[in-house]
Design an enzyme around this catalytic site. Structure first.
Site, short mmCIF file in Angstrom:
data_model
loop_
_atom_site.label_atom_id
_atom_site.label_comp_id
_atom_site.label_asym_id
_atom_site.label_seq_id
_atom_site.Cartn_x
_atom_site.Cartn_y
_atom_site.Cartn_z
N ASP A 153 7.35 6.37 26.06
CA ASP A 153 7.72 7.78 26.13
C ASP A 153 9.01 8.00 26.90
OD1 ASP A 153 6.58 7.03 28.53
OD2 ASP A 153 4.88 8.37 28.40
N ASN A 181 -5.83 12.77 33.74
CA ASN A 181 -6.63 13.52 32.76
C ASN A 181 -6.95 12.67 31.54
OD1 ASN A 181 -4.15 13.38 31.59
ND2 ASN A 181 -3.75 15.59 31.59
N HIS A 213 -4.73 10.78 29.94
CA HIS A 213 -3.65 10.64 28.97
C HIS A 213 -3.10 9.22 28.95
CE1 HIS A 213 -0.36 12.15 31.98
NE2 HIS A 213 -0.19 10.85 31.83
N GLU A 249 -1.51 14.04 25.81
CA GLU A 249 -2.34 14.86 26.70
C GLU A 249 -3.67 15.19 26.04
OE1 GLU A 249 -1.42 15.16 29.64
OE2 GLU A 249 0.58 15.98 29.94
#
Ligand code: GLP
Length: 243
Positions: free
Chosen positions: A67, A136, A138, A143
């Site tokens: 990313d 979380n 990810h 996400e």
């Protein structure tokens, strides 16, 4: 899925670096999928050390990163390109023209993402994908709620990710709100996946990822369906799991 319990961050990094080294030794022209964040930094340090000792050769390796923040230039010290250069590429004999990171400066999201999918395809796919785990659940910047079938796409970062990543920026306002990330589909197509997880703050999410339901609400839970996943986690991260 294989889970290795490491004593601490350093031990986790050494074990993960061993697995990456084995990949490079067995297939010198392999394609490594690489990750940023604090989790893999120690792994990269260990790889650099072994390279300097003459035990590792990156000359034929290709890398594709997961990313990049949209809007940040490669020279921006918060960009993931900058991170990769300073934490790994500048210190080993990898050919930089064969290190790929999504183009954060491409304003046209569709173009940036299509180009990146083409890059991954052109390399013939990823042999070993290294991943960290977000609080979380990810992976990359996929996400909670991200569709499992997506390839590289542009994401709006969640408040919790902006919050977690603001420590690297001067102020919260400086944290980019969007990023380009490989999708879950790209990640799941890697032949092997290696996940490094450290710290007590990841213990709950790691348990959910490994033993909870497979759901887009916990993006990394999809890894349960991949047939070659290795988790290297320290005792703190594994503290909620009986092993
Ligand atoms: C970032 C990255 C992820 C990384 C995650 C966890 O948001 N995009 O690829 O895995 O953070 O980071 P850390 O390892 O610092 O906890």
């Amino acid at each position: 899925m294989v889970i290795y319990k490491a004593k601490d961050y350093q031990d986790m990094s050494r074990k993960a670096a061993n697995i990456i080294s084995a990949q490079i030794i067995m297939k010198p022209n392999c394609v490594l999928g690489l990750a940023t964040g604090s989790s893999p930094v120690g792994t990269y340090k260990q790889l650099i050390e072994w390279y300097k000792k003459g035990d590792l050769d990156f000359s034929q390796v290709t890398s594709v990163n997961l990313d990049e923040y949209k809007g940040l230039s490669p020279e921006n010290d918060q960009s993931y390109r900058y991170f990769m250069n300073t934490n790994l590429f500048d210190h080993v004999n990898i050919d930089k023209t064969r290190t790929f990171v999504p183009d954060g400066l491409e304003a046209d999201s569709a173009k940036a993402c299509n180009d990146y999918n083409a890059v991954i395809r052109k390399q013939g796919g990823v042999d070993l994908q290294l991943l960290g785990l977000g609080h979380n659940g990810h992976i990359g910047f996929n996400e909670p709620g991200a569709a499992f079938e997506k390839e590289t796409h542009c994401v709006d970062l969640t408040e919790s990710t902006i919050e977690a990543n603001k420590r690297f920026f001067e102020s919260e306002d400086d944290v980019p709100r969007q990023a380009y990330t490989m999708g879950i589909k790209n990640i799941m197509q890697a032949k092997k996946i290696l996940v490094v997880v450290s710290g007590e703050d990841k213990a709950d999410i790691l348990k959910e990822v490994l033993y909870g339901p497979i759901t887009p609400k916990v993006p990394a839970s999809i890894l349960q369906l991949h047939n070659d996943v290795t988790i290297v986690a320290d005792e703190a991260a594994l503290s909620k799991i009986d092993m």
